[in-house]
Design a protein around this motif. Structure first.
Motif, mmCIF file in Angstrom:
data_model
loop_
_atom_site.group_PDB
_atom_site.id
_atom_site.type_symbol
_atom_site.label_atom_id
_atom_site.label_comp_id
_atom_site.label_asym_id
_atom_site.label_seq_id
_atom_site.Cartn_x
_atom_site.Cartn_y
_atom_site.Cartn_z
ATOM 1 N N UNK A 1 3.326 18.780 -0.399
ATOM 2 C CA UNK A 1 4.177 18.771 0.798
ATOM 3 C C UNK A 1 3.684 19.754 1.852
ATOM 4 N N UNK A 2 3.405 20.988 1.448
ATOM 5 C CA UNK A 2 3.057 22.017 2.439
ATOM 6 C C UNK A 2 1.576 22.030 2.787
ATOM 7 N N UNK A 3 0.719 21.562 1.857
ATOM 8 C CA UNK A 3 -0.724 21.602 2.102
ATOM 9 C C UNK A 3 -1.346 22.954 1.784
ATOM 10 N N UNK A 4 -0.544 23.905 1.331
ATOM 11 C CA UNK A 4 -1.046 25.228 0.957
ATOM 12 C C UNK A 4 -1.252 25.284 -0.563
ATOM 13 N N UNK A 5 -1.941 26.344 -1.061
ATOM 14 C CA UNK A 5 -2.155 26.457 -2.506
ATOM 15 C C UNK A 5 -0.846 26.307 -3.281
#
Length: 518
Positions: free
Chosen positions: A99-103
């Protein structure tokens, strides 16, 4: 991963070189002859001697071999790059939040272990962030809005991190953050500053509803601690905040640590305890305050722990409600009650005894059927049993409560609502449920609680109940003064230490011999 890919590239290149060399040698020796000497003036050819063997290599053959070698090397490079890109994309998929695209959380766990281990000079703190009202936002404004909110929060926290600090979403509206700190006071200031940044950022995304953050904090003292355990401590602290409608922060402390350690031991021991019948059923009488006659009893559970001795329900029941074990315990207690009722009936006592029915039982349709089968198994009349439904916590539970209550009622058992006038109990229960008994919560019997508007409300509930043939039983009566309040309100049934404490079955049988039953 990158080292593995690099080593694979080296191996493939070496294998290609060996393969191409073998092809070259084979083409040379394949055109050699031992019985004929070629002249040295072949146009466009090369004549050489190797161990008495003369080989004839033409330019055309050399070019073909070179082209083959070049094609194989280029193909190998293309294949290696594809494999490398695939491996890197696979790694990104494994360690990136969808969802966030972060680790993601898995990446966080791996990196956190390395950071704590390799930076002995730094102090670290783990913070568990919870968005309290994300579900409402998803339901009211759609998941797209909720996802934008999660991306915004992840981005803002990520931008506030310095070297050696990480953040990840654990799931839903929860984030875990590992940061450095110098002193507790400086960390608190930084934490407050982060909260302000997030509040301002989320307003730009969702200004239609206030976002509430709750944080649990664990200062990592033991560097050998498992990262999952550290996260559990932070989550445990966050849950202590409760359901307040304002931002809150709670710090994990030694008291929580002891409680968590106790819960771990209880979880380890609970199944064996059930098997070995360490759980014991106690009985507390219910009496008619005018005659002193016993009108019933309540079955209560105690844990006679093999190491810790007798444990009261407030020690283990809340934990069992969290992990679901309370459902098994409820059924165990009810079967013990059936065994004891069998003995009481044989001794000439026909007493209605109530048994607690936890809210967790509402998640399945089977429990009422299991209880009814248990009563048949011991050849007992269902009219001797009363099911105490605990006070309803959520409005959407009412339908499930009604369904279960009707099943018990159809099976011939009485229905009572425990701890009425506490928490979220509602007057809806009085006309929606097939109630036989209302057990009034002990908190409203405190001295002075029945004066003024509070007393008028309670008196109205009592009058409504009586007019609908609903029995009122007051719990927690300990003094004569409290008993007099009941007389003023025309209530005649009570339960509490004034009449008898919870007691094991054998002592309860002795108590019955000394007291008359109605």
């Amino acid at each position: 991963m990158k080292k593995v890919i690099r080593h694979c590239v080296y191996i493939i290149i070496v294998l290609n070189f060996i393969l191409c060399s073998n092809m070259l040698v084979f083409s040379y020796t394949g055109s050699c002859t031992n019985d004929k000497l070629y002249e040295n003036n072949i146009i466009g050819g090369v004549l050489f001697q190797n161990n008495g063997v003369f080989c004839d290599i033409t330019i055309e053959k050399t070019i073909v071999i070179g082209i083959v070698i070049a094609i194989m090397i280029i193909a190998s490079i293309v294949l290696i790059r594809k494999r490398t890109n695939y491996a890197m994309s696979l790694e990104n998929a494994l360690y990136t939040d969808r969802i966030t695209g972060y680790p993601n959380f898995e990446k966080f766990r791996i990196d956190a272990k390395k950071i704590i281990k390799n930076n002995e000079n730094n102090l670290y703190v783990l913070v568990y962030w919870d968005i309290q009202n994300l579900k409402y936002i998803n339901d009211k404004y759609g998941r797209k809005m909720g996802d934008k909110l999660l991306i915004c929060i992840n981005k803002e926290i990520y931008n506030l991190m310095s070297d050696g600090e990480i953040v990840a979403r654990t799931g839903g509206g929860n984030f875990v953050v590992l940061t450095k700190y110098e002193t507790v006071n400086l960390f608190k200031k930084r934490c407050y500053g982060m909260l302000n940044v997030l509040r301002n950022a989320v307003i730009k995304v969702c200004d239609c509803y206030p976002i509430i953050f709750r944080r649990g904090v664990y200062f990592i003292g033991n560097r050998k601690i498992d990262i999952d355990t550290a996260i559990d401590y932070a989550i445990f602290a966050q849950k202590k905040i409760g359901t307040v409608h304002s931002h809150g922060t709670y710090f994990f402390n030694n008291k929580m640590h002891k409680k968590l350690e106790l819960e771990k031991q209880l979880e380890q021991d609970m199944y064996a305890a059930l098997e070995s019948e360490e759980f014991e059923v106690y009985y507390q009488p219910k009496v008619d305050i005018e005659t002193g006659y016993i009108v019933g009893a309540e079955a209560l559970v105690r844990w006679n722990h093999h190491q810790k001795g007798l444990l009261m329900p407030n020690i283990f029941i809340p934990f069992f409600e969290k992990n679901g074990f309370v459902c098994k315990l409820d059924l165990f207690v009810f079967e013990q009650l059936c065994k004891h009722q069998k003995k009481l009936v044989e001794d000439g006592h026909n007493i209605i005894i109530s048994s607690n029915y936890s809210r967790q039982q509402l998640q399945s349709d089977k429990p009422p059927l299991l209880y009814a089968e248990m009563v048949k198994k011991y050849n007992l009349s269902p009219s001797l049993f009363e099911i105490e439904l605990t006070e309803v916590g959520e409005i959407d539970e009412i339908e499930s409560v009604i369904k279960h209550a009707k099943q018990f009622k159809n099976a011939g058992m009485r229905i009572s609502v425990d701890d009425f006038c506490s928490g979220n109990s509602s007057l809806q229960l009085l006309y929606k449920l097939p109630i036989d008994v209302l057990k009034m919560d002990r908190s409203v019997i405190e001295i002075g609680a029945l004066d003024g508007i509070e007393g008028a409300i309670i008196k109205s509930i009592v009058d409504i109940s009586h007019s609908n043939d609903i029995i009122i039983i007051w719990e927690g009566i300990e003094t004569k003064e409290q008993e007099n309040y009941l007389r003023k309100m025309n209530c005649k049934y009570a339960q509490g230490f004034l009449y008898g404490k919870p007691m094991p079955f054998n002592k309860f049988c002795e108590w019955l011999k000394e007291h008359k039953s109605r």
